[in-house]
Design a protein around this motif. Structure first.
Motif, PDB file in Angstrom:
ATOM      1  N   LEU A  17      11.856 -26.864  61.334  1.00 22.58           N
ATOM      2  CA  LEU A  17      11.010 -25.682  61.403  1.00 22.58           C
ATOM      3  C   LEU A  17      11.542 -24.709  62.438  1.00 22.58           C
ATOM      4  N   ARG A  18      11.448 -23.455  62.114  1.00 19.55           N
ATOM      5  CA  ARG A  18      11.762 -22.414  63.091  1.00 19.55           C
ATOM      6  C   ARG A  18      10.427 -21.916  63.629  1.00 19.55           C
ATOM      7  N   VAL A  19      10.332 -21.866  64.920  1.00 21.91           N
ATOM      8  CA  VAL A  19       9.076 -21.491  65.566  1.00 21.91           C
ATOM      9  C   VAL A  19       9.319 -20.249  66.428  1.00 21.91           C
ATOM     10  N   ALA A  20       8.449 -19.279  66.297  1.00 24.39           N
ATOM     11  CA  ALA A  20       8.562 -18.062  67.111  1.00 24.39           C
ATOM     12  C   ALA A  20       8.210 -18.368  68.553  1.00 24.39           C
ATOM     13  N   ARG A  21       8.907 -17.733  69.446  1.00 21.88           N
ATOM     14  CA  ARG A  21       8.577 -17.868  70.865  1.00 21.88           C
ATOM     15  C   ARG A  21       7.260 -17.133  71.112  1.00 21.88           C
ATOM     16  N   PRO A  22       6.484 -17.611  72.083  1.00 18.58           N
ATOM     17  CA  PRO A  22       5.150 -17.025  72.310  1.00 18.58           C
ATOM     18  C   PRO A  22       5.166 -15.526  72.578  1.00 18.58           C
ATOM     19  N   HIS A  23       6.114 -15.044  73.376  1.00 18.04           N
ATOM     20  CA  HIS A  23       6.128 -13.609  73.685  1.00 18.04           C
ATOM     21  C   HIS A  23       6.425 -12.784  72.434  1.00 18.04           C
ATOM     22  N   ALA A  24       7.247 -13.327  71.537  1.00 20.36           N
ATOM     23  CA  ALA A  24       7.570 -12.609  70.304  1.00 20.36           C
ATOM     24  C   ALA A  24       6.391 -12.614  69.340  1.00 20.36           C
ATOM     25  N   LEU A  25       5.563 -13.628  69.366  1.00 16.06           N
ATOM     26  CA  LEU A  25       4.377 -13.691  68.516  1.00 16.06           C
ATOM     27  C   LEU A  25       3.241 -12.841  69.084  1.00 16.06           C
ATOM     28  N   ALA A  26       3.171 -12.746  70.391  1.00 14.21           N
ATOM     29  CA  ALA A  26       2.094 -11.971  71.023  1.00 14.21           C
ATOM     30  C   ALA A  26       2.178 -10.490  70.666  1.00 14.21           C
ATOM     31  N   MET A  27       3.391  -9.950  70.599  1.00 13.99           N
ATOM     32  CA  MET A  27       3.525  -8.510  70.327  1.00 13.99           C
ATOM     33  C   MET A  27       2.943  -8.115  68.973  1.00 13.99           C
ATOM     34  N   PRO A  28       3.325  -8.747  67.836  1.00 12.70           N
ATOM     35  CA  PRO A  28       2.723  -8.319  66.574  1.00 12.70           C
ATOM     36  C   PRO A  28       1.214  -8.581  66.509  1.00 12.70           C
ATOM     37  N   LYS A  29       0.745  -9.622  67.179  1.00 12.73           N
ATOM     38  CA  LYS A  29      -0.703  -9.876  67.218  1.00 12.73           C
ATOM     39  C   LYS A  29      -1.420  -8.733  67.931  1.00 12.73           C
ATOM     40  N   LEU A  30      -0.808  -8.223  68.989  1.00 12.98           N
ATOM     41  CA  LEU A  30      -1.380  -7.104  69.732  1.00 12.98           C
ATOM     42  C   LEU A  30      -1.467  -5.861  68.855  1.00 12.98           C
ATOM     43  N   PHE A  31      -0.370  -5.529  68.175  1.00 11.14           N
ATOM     44  CA  PHE A  31      -0.363  -4.342  67.319  1.00 11.14           C
ATOM     45  C   PHE A  31      -1.271  -4.516  66.100  1.00 11.14           C
ATOM     46  N   ALA A  32      -1.338  -5.721  65.552  1.00 10.67           N
ATOM     47  CA  ALA A  32      -2.226  -5.978  64.419  1.00 10.67           C
ATOM     48  C   ALA A  32      -3.688  -5.828  64.832  1.00 10.67           C
ATOM     49  N   THR A  33      -4.015  -6.275  66.032  1.00  9.59           N
ATOM     50  CA  THR A  33      -5.383  -6.104  66.539  1.00  9.59           C
ATOM     51  C   THR A  33      -5.742  -4.627  66.576  1.00  9.59           C
ATOM     52  N   ASP A  34      -4.851  -3.825  67.106  1.00 10.61           N
ATOM     53  CA  ASP A  34      -5.089  -2.382  67.212  1.00 10.61           C
ATOM     54  C   ASP A  34      -5.243  -1.748  65.829  1.00 10.61           C
ATOM     55  N   ASP A  35      -4.334  -2.041  64.923  1.00 13.09           N
ATOM     56  CA  ASP A  35      -4.413  -1.463  63.569  1.00 13.09           C
ATOM     57  C   ASP A  35      -5.716  -1.827  62.873  1.00 13.09           C
ATOM     58  N   ARG A  36      -6.070  -3.104  62.910  1.00  9.13           N
ATOM     59  CA  ARG A  36      -7.287  -3.543  62.215  1.00  9.13           C
ATOM     60  C   ARG A  36      -8.541  -3.013  62.898  1.00  9.13           C
ATOM     61  N   TYR A  37      -8.531  -2.967  64.219  1.00  9.02           N
ATOM     62  CA  TYR A  37      -9.702  -2.460  64.933  1.00  9.02           C
ATOM     63  C   TYR A  37      -9.943  -0.988  64.603  1.00  9.02           C
ATOM     64  N   ARG A  38      -8.864  -0.223  64.523  1.00  7.06           N
ATOM     65  CA  ARG A  38      -8.987   1.206  64.204  1.00  7.06           C
ATOM     66  C   ARG A  38      -9.258   1.441  62.723  1.00  7.06           C
ATOM     67  N   ASN A  39      -9.221   0.388  61.926  1.00  7.22           N
ATOM     68  CA  ASN A  39      -9.562   0.461  60.504  1.00  7.22           C
ATOM     69  C   ASN A  39      -8.784   1.580  59.803  1.00  7.22           C
ATOM     70  N   ILE A  40      -7.464   1.530  59.939  1.00  5.21           N
ATOM     71  CA  ILE A  40      -6.617   2.582  59.377  1.00  5.21           C
ATOM     72  C   ILE A  40      -6.613   2.581  57.847  1.00  5.21           C
ATOM     73  N   ARG A  41      -7.152   1.525  57.229  1.00  3.47           N
ATOM     74  CA  ARG A  41      -7.160   1.439  55.765  1.00  3.47           C
ATOM     75  C   ARG A  41      -8.404   2.068  55.139  1.00  3.47           C
ATOM     76  N   GLY A  42      -9.344   2.510  55.946  1.00  2.00           N
ATOM     77  CA  GLY A  42     -10.497   3.230  55.416  1.00  2.00           C
ATOM     78  C   GLY A  42     -11.781   2.432  55.411  1.00  2.00           C
ATOM     79  N   PRO A  43     -12.902   3.142  55.154  1.00  2.00           N
ATOM     80  CA  PRO A  43     -14.233   2.526  55.244  1.00  2.00           C
ATOM     81  C   PRO A  43     -14.463   1.364  54.275  1.00  2.00           C
ATOM     82  N   GLU A  44     -13.807   1.401  53.120  1.00  2.48           N
ATOM     83  CA  GLU A  44     -14.017   0.311  52.157  1.00  2.48           C
ATOM     84  C   GLU A  44     -13.463  -1.025  52.659  1.00  2.48           C
TER      85      GLU A  44
END
Length: 151
Positions: A17-44
């Motif tokens: 198995l290839r496993v991502a290092r924690p710092h590399a996984l933290a960055m996309p989780k941070l940006f995904a949190t922001d994108d989903r929180y801001r609900n960029i996909r719309g009210p539906e």
């Protein structure tokens, strides 16, 4: 990483198995949190995005809390941006905004996630998470020279 075990049939099995290092996984989780929180996909998609924001936000908190004491984590988190200072500043800005205090969006998402998972409302855990995540905003100290790393 190599995993060795037995299949339900009893046969031995190996998997690499290839496993991502924690710092590399933290960055996309941070940006995904922001994108989903801001609900960029719309009210539906608002309810779906809020739930995903909770998951990504909690994942970010869990990654940081599990690794912040490692001497290389803060340095690795910051150095992964390389020369892209805009990306680094955006990531640090999200941390500053989402984890500014106990009523900031990231901490609220984390608390909501914990509540939904039956982990309860643990203000002590939230305060600890807040302190540990805020360490990502401070310049890491070079353990060999005792000086601050330049990022």
């Amino acid at each position: 990483m190599m995993i060795i075990g037995k299949l339900p049939s009893g046969d031995l099995a190996r998997a690499s198995l290839r496993v991502a290092r924690p710092h590399a996984l933290a960055m996309p989780k941070l940006f995904a949190t922001d994108d989903r929180y801001r609900n960029i996909r719309g009210p539906e998609e608002a309810e779906h995005d809020r739930n995903k924001a909770r998951i990504h936000g909690a994942d970010f908190v869990f990654i940081v809390r599990a690794n912040i004491e490692r001497p290389d984590f803060r340095v690795s988190f910051r150095s992964q941006f390389g020369d892209d200072l805009d990306l680094r500043d955006e990531a640090l800005g999200i941390i500053s905004t989402y984890f500014a205090n106990s009523v900031a969006p990231g901490i609220l998402l984390y608390a909501e996630f914990c509540q939904m998972q039956g982990l309860g409302n643990d203000r002590t855990a939230e305060e600890r998470a807040l302190r540990e995540i805020r360490l990502l905003l401070s310049e890491p100290v070079d353990s060999q020279s005792g000086s601050r790393e330049q990022t």
